[in-house]
Design an enzyme around this catalytic site. Sequence first.
Site, mmCIF file in Angstrom:
data_model
loop_
_atom_site.group_PDB
_atom_site.id
_atom_site.type_symbol
_atom_site.label_atom_id
_atom_site.label_comp_id
_atom_site.label_asym_id
_atom_site.label_seq_id
_atom_site.Cartn_x
_atom_site.Cartn_y
_atom_site.Cartn_z
ATOM 1 N N VAL A 32 0.871 -1.170 0.000
ATOM 2 C CA VAL A 32 0.000 0.000 0.000
ATOM 3 C C VAL A 32 0.908 1.220 0.000
ATOM 4 O O VAL A 32 2.088 1.128 0.344
ATOM 5 C CB VAL A 32 -0.972 0.027 1.206
ATOM 6 N N SER A 33 0.344 2.372 -0.364
ATOM 7 C CA SER A 33 1.167 3.559 -0.556
ATOM 8 C C SER A 33 1.465 4.350 0.701
ATOM 9 O O SER A 33 2.423 5.103 0.740
ATOM 10 C CB SER A 33 0.508 4.488 -1.579
ATOM 11 N N SER A 34 0.646 4.232 1.730
ATOM 12 C CA SER A 34 0.867 5.065 2.910
ATOM 13 C C SER A 34 0.653 4.281 4.196
ATOM 14 O O SER A 34 0.000 3.241 4.214
ATOM 15 C CB SER A 34 -0.059 6.285 2.881
ATOM 16 N N GLN A 83 -2.922 3.199 5.360
ATOM 17 C CA GLN A 83 -3.628 2.133 4.671
ATOM 18 C C GLN A 83 -3.282 0.771 5.279
ATOM 19 O O GLN A 83 -2.235 0.599 5.892
ATOM 20 C CB GLN A 83 -3.272 2.149 3.183
#
Length: 187
Positions: free
Chosen positions: A8-10, A13
């Site tokens: 996931v990007s962050s 999340q």
Amino acid sequence: MKYGYARVSSEEQSLDIQIDALEKAGCELVRGEKVSGTSREGRQELENLLQFLRKGDALVITRIDRLARSLGDLSDIVQELEAKGVSLIATEQPIDTSSAMGRMFVSLLGVFAQFETELRRERQLEGIAKAKKEGVYKGRKADWDRIEQVFNLKRQGVANTEIGKRLGISRSYVWKVLRHQEDMIFQ
């Protein structure tokens, strides 16, 4: 053997849904990380998996955009896997690079992932330009302590890349600071 990769990007999340799907797909080991997929830089879990995989293994992901957001990165990863005799499988997309159809489909999805990333970047730049025009966005304030640290290290003969590593900043920022100093001197 099947190995799973979730991303996931962050930090906000969750990886839980991807990890569950990868375990249901038969992955014996699942590695996950919370980092942007726009480049391979800083994706240590992915690099560990790529080093670990052996001929006959499969790298399993839920979707192609969890693996790469640029066509170049995707192509590099797929080539690395193929050279090792490892297949790439996506649980939510018809991708299995052990077949010609799967290899073709992964290439097509890579093009769309890169296109989506480029569109997002264009929208972001348009928003920044609009905010600057309206006087709302002025950029980040200069960190004078950090700039002084760059100059001090440079005076000591430290290379730009090493300056960036020591201060936790990018090499391009080091170059920008030093270039700005040169511009001020020669005006």
